[in-house]
Design a protein around this motif. Structure first.
Motif: not given
Ligand code: FES
Length: 153
Positions: A22-26, A31-45, A128-135
């Motif tokens: 379920f959470f995999l599908l969600k 790739k998110i632009n951050t102040s320190s550059g572009t980071a690959e973040l896992f969006n958990a929903g 961000e916008k209520g979504e959890l982004l895990i680095d």
């Protein structure tokens, strides 16, 4: 209806796999632009999708997402800090057991039983916008748990 041990384990595994699916599908990796550059973040929903005092496995992201009683989030690595085996959840304690050399961790990822000597690593969470982004590229080593490691929506 009485469940025997084998059926119980089978149902427990199916439940965990279903929650993961379920959470995999969600979830997805963004790739998110951050102040320190572009980071690959896992969006958990959405943060609102997670109940307090529950643990959510994200095995593809290699972390367990725990939401504590006060609503704080902690993303802990699934890798044992002894030699890197994948830990299992312990439904009785709410913590984790390592199948390789029997280290045990509590619900905060702190060591309960050696040979591991330090808690499970954790990952930075941003919202961000209520979504959890895990680095997941930045595991953080720690010597103990403290509340500053929690992220709040
Ligand atoms: S790798 Fe986990 S206890 Fe050794």
């Amino acid at each position: 209806m009485k469940l025997n041990r084998r059926k119980f384990i089978k149902r427990a595994l199916i439940t965990v796999a279903s929650v993961e699916a379920f959470f995999l599908l969600k979830g997805s990796v963004n790739k998110i632009n951050t102040s320190s550059g572009t980071a690959e973040l896992f969006n958990a929903g959405k943060a609102t999708a997670f109940e307090n005092n529950k643990l959510y496995p994200f095995l593809t992201g290699q972390f367990f997402l725990k939401r504590f009683e006060d609503g704080g989030f902690l993303a802990m690595s699934i890798k044992c800090t002894h030699l890197g085996c994948i830990v299992n959840t312990n439904s009785k304690t709410g913590g984790f057991n390592c199948p390789c050399h029997a280290s045990q961790f509590d619900k905060y990822g702190e060591v309960v039983s050696a040979p591991a000597t330090r808690p499970l690593d954790y990952f930075p969470i941003t919202i961000e916008k209520g979504e959890l982004l895990i680095d997941t590229k930045k595991p953080i080593k720690r010597s103990s748990f403290d509340k500053s490691q929690l992220t709040y929506a």
